[in-house]
Design a protein around this motif. Structure first.
Motif, mmCIF file in Angstrom:
data_model
loop_
_atom_site.group_PDB
_atom_site.id
_atom_site.type_symbol
_atom_site.label_atom_id
_atom_site.label_comp_id
_atom_site.label_asym_id
_atom_site.label_seq_id
_atom_site.Cartn_x
_atom_site.Cartn_y
_atom_site.Cartn_z
ATOM 1 N N ALA A 1 -1.812 0.896 -9.551
ATOM 2 C CA ALA A 1 -2.714 0.573 -8.440
ATOM 3 C C ALA A 1 -3.085 1.838 -7.673
ATOM 4 C CB ALA A 1 -2.059 -0.444 -7.508
ATOM 5 N N ALA B 1 -6.756 3.154 -7.154
ATOM 6 C CA ALA B 1 -7.217 3.294 -5.764
ATOM 7 C C ALA B 1 -7.752 4.710 -5.530
ATOM 8 C CB ALA B 1 -6.086 2.981 -4.796
ATOM 9 N N GLN C 1 -5.173 1.388 2.317
ATOM 10 C CA GLN C 1 -3.929 0.616 2.464
ATOM 11 C C GLN C 1 -3.159 0.584 1.140
ATOM 12 O OE1 GLN C 1 -2.882 -0.400 5.316
ATOM 13 N NE2 GLN C 1 -4.413 -1.465 6.536
ATOM 14 N N ILE C 2 -3.884 0.376 0.030
ATOM 15 C CA ILE C 2 -3.217 0.310 -1.272
ATOM 16 C C ILE C 2 -2.580 1.662 -1.602
ATOM 17 C CG2 ILE C 2 -3.580 0.035 -3.764
ATOM 18 C CD1 ILE C 2 -5.777 -1.989 -3.078
ATOM 19 N N PHE D 1 0.530 2.046 0.262
ATOM 20 C CA PHE D 1 1.497 1.117 -0.292
ATOM 21 C C PHE D 1 2.177 1.704 -1.530
ATOM 22 C CE2 PHE D 1 2.347 -3.334 -1.868
ATOM 23 C CZ PHE D 1 3.174 -3.644 -0.807
ATOM 24 N N SER D 2 1.385 2.332 -2.384
ATOM 25 C CA SER D 2 1.923 2.793 -3.654
ATOM 26 C C SER D 2 2.509 4.211 -3.547
ATOM 27 C CB SER D 2 0.837 2.779 -4.728
ATOM 28 O OG SER D 2 -0.202 3.645 -4.367
ATOM 29 N N PRO E 1 2.587 -9.091 1.294
ATOM 30 C CA PRO E 1 1.365 -8.393 0.875
ATOM 31 C C PRO E 1 0.247 -9.405 0.605
ATOM 32 C CG PRO E 1 3.254 -7.607 -0.379
ATOM 33 C CD PRO E 1 3.724 -8.780 0.430
ATOM 34 N N TYR E 2 -0.946 -9.083 1.034
ATOM 35 C CA TYR E 2 -2.154 -9.886 0.823
ATOM 36 C C TYR E 2 -2.175 -11.188 1.612
ATOM 37 C CZ TYR E 2 -2.956 -6.485 -2.794
ATOM 38 O OH TYR E 2 -3.118 -5.305 -3.454
ATOM 39 N N THR F 1 -7.248 -7.399 5.034
ATOM 40 C CA THR F 1 -6.773 -7.142 3.676
ATOM 41 C C THR F 1 -5.436 -7.831 3.439
ATOM 42 O OG1 THR F 1 -5.546 -5.186 4.363
ATOM 43 C CG2 THR F 1 -7.818 -4.850 3.680
ATOM 44 N N LEU G 1 -2.783 -6.426 4.051
ATOM 45 C CA LEU G 1 -1.846 -5.365 3.676
ATOM 46 C C LEU G 1 -1.294 -4.600 4.877
ATOM 47 C CD1 LEU G 1 -3.566 -3.874 0.500
ATOM 48 C CD2 LEU G 1 -1.401 -5.106 0.615
#
Ligand code: ADP
Length: 258
Positions: A18, A22, A69-70, A73-74, A191-192, A202, A204
């Motif tokens: 992801a 992203a 945001q992703i 997150f990752s 999440p989500y 989002t 997130l």
């Protein structure tokens, strides 16, 4: 335990994937938004076309927010921690917010001249403040209200459930907005998970916030009353400066966006 390990490995793999996607999307979106802005400069007389381009621009901005945001997150393992004075970051974030919040939302800030240091990634702390304050704003959007942001050393007796022993710095973000019932409160860190209309949320923001706080060995507490408002408290362990590093103290602090 083996199943748990496999699950953790899977999550890491998905996170890496992801994160890669992203990152590529971020570059594509930068081009879309950039060319839209260029086109907007040339269509002054055509109102309909302007509106279409406004639409593209806004959708592009939202997509960038989601991608951002992703990425956070990752990338939680790639953080760069150093001793930082949190009040500088909070003030910087509030300055940004002040410029974008409507007049019916009052900002009250209770930030000491010096907050004490925390071992943290400044960009991520900045993001926590922005995430919490943006949610507070959304909760008060219809009726207006007061956003209170404070930094203090907490009184342990007031914290429920209690924190593990240690010295903490408390970052509090309080709103006088719609509040949440217990059913909602149970799900906000998923999440989500979002109650906002498509394109606006989002889901997130709090998942990212939770992840960041955990990776800083911190804790989150939420108190909310439907119709009255919500208080998020983040507790971060205070950093005790080892004597050897005293020399570095005078170096300038890095502030995101500053
Ligand atoms: P998003 O803001 O994109 O929906 P979040 O993870 O930040 O994602 O929040 C999840 C949900 O938690 C929100 O959709 C909202 O229902 C609820 N929420 C978060 N903060 C607040 C708040 N300050 N007041 C009321 N509801 C909130």
């Amino acid at each position: 335990a083996e199943a748990e390990l496999r699950q953790a490995q899977k999550m890491r793999a998905i996170g890496t994937l992801a994160g890669g996607i992203a990152h590529d999307f971020n570059n594509i979106l930068t081009a879309i938004i950039g060319y839209t802005q260029l086109a907007m400069e040339r269509v002054n007389s055509d109102v309909t076309c302007r509106n279409y381009l406004d639409g593209v621009f806004l959708a592009g901005q939202r997509a960038k927010e989601l991608v951002h945001q992703i990425l956070t997150f990752s990338r939680q393992s790639e953080q760069e921690k150093k001793p930082i004075e949190i009040h500088l970051i909070v003030k910087e974030a509030l300055k940004l917010l002040r410029a974008s919040l409507p007049a019916n939302i009052e900002i009250v800030q209770d930030i000491p001249a010096r907050s004490g240091a925390v071992l943290a990634d400044p960009t991520q702390i900045h993001q926590i403040v922005m995430n919490l304050c943006t949610n507070a704003y959304h909760a008060m959007e219809e009726k207006g209200g007061t956003l209170t942001v404070s930094l203090s050393e907490p009184a342990a007796a007031d914290i429920s459930p209690p924190l593990p022993p240690g010295d903490y710095l408390q970052l509090m973000v309080r709103d006088t907005g719609c509040g949440m019932d217990t059913g909602l409160l149970e799900r906000i860190f998923e999440p989500y998970f979002t109650t906002k209309e498509a394109g606006k949320g989002t889901g997130l923001g709090l998942a990212v916030t939770h992840g960041i706080v955990e990776s800083h060995s911190g804790h989150i507490r939420v108190v909310s009353t439907t119709g009255l408002g919500t208080t998020f408290s983040i507790y971060l362990p205070l950093y005790k400066q080892p004597p050897m590093e005293l020399k570095e103290k005078s170096e300038p602090q890095e502030i995101p966006g500053g």
